[in-house]
Design a protein around this motif. Structure first.
Motif: not given
Ligand code: 5RP
Length: 227
Positions: A95-99, A129-141, A181-191
């Protein structure tokens, strides 16, 4: 805002439990509660049991959650019969601080997303441990209709991800999970939108279009509230 607990240096499990306990204050009396899936949500179910006579019942996001709720004597109500769901409480894998969140480590992402869509307020409960700056280290189901597995995997590879089939796992809906794995999730809404447009994808574990409204984050020092 940090609510200090008497205990400091809480373990990860204690952080989950403290966040789950803190969520109880957001459950309106006499109402239905949407309940997520996973170890943090399980702590919430245990806490909910202590106020079970003050609520109407719960809507479960998985069979596992429904079973745990019933074991505690909490009435489980079908989502189709729930005309008013003020709050949904669930954990997250990241989870990010943008929720924005990644969810679905437990494979319940589709039902979680449906119940979250219906609820007026989404409260995320998580350990630090769940708080991250950018999503994507955890593989996206990504939940996939079985016959589309290979096609969806190829399409995801074109987006730069590396999909891995979750072996021996079937969702409550009878489908498969690709962990990407290894997705670039710079824009989570778009992805989130892009992935959901691939034929055969039921849904993906990005919760960004409808993120959380509030994060109760268990830390070593207590529970931090992030809005
Ligand atoms: C299940 C989920 C869970 O919320 C997520 O995996 C976090 O689980 P845990 O609370 O056990 O860390 O999305 O599908």
């Amino acid at each position: 805002m940090l609510q200090h607990n008497l205990q400091i240096n809480m373990t990860q499990d204690e952080q989950k439990q403290a966040a789950a306990q803190a969520a109880i204050q957001y459950v309106p009396k006499g109402s239905l509660v949407g309940v997520g899936t996973g170890s943090t949500a399980n702590y919430f179910i245990d806490a909910l049991a202590t106020i079970k006579h003050q609520i109407e019942g719960a809507v479960a996001s998985s069979q596992a959650t429904a079973e745990r709720l019933k074991k505690h004597g909490i009435e489980v109500v079908e989502l189709n019969n729930a005309d008013n769901l003020p709050v949904y409480v669930d954990g997250a894998d990241e989870v990010t601080r943008h929720l924005h969140m990644i969810k679905g480590g437990g494979g319940a992402l589709t039902r979680e997303k449906i119940v979250a869509a219906v609820a007026r307020k989404f409260i995320c409960i998580a350990d630090q441990s769940k708080l991250v700056d950018v999503l994507g280290n955890f593989p996206l189901p990504v939940e996939v209709i079985p016959m589309a597995r290979s096609y969806v995997a190829r399409e995801i590879a074109l987006l730069g991800g590396q999909p891995a089939l979750r072996v021996g796992f079937t969702t409550d809906n009878g489908n498969l999970i690709l962990d990407v794995h290894n997705l670039n999730i710079a824009n989570p809404v778009e992805l989130e939108t892009t992935l959901n447009q691939i034929a055969g994808v039921v849904t993906n574990g990005l919760f960004a279009r409808r993120g959380a409204d509030l994060l109760l984050l268990g830390t070593q020092q207590g529970v931090e509230t992030i809005k």
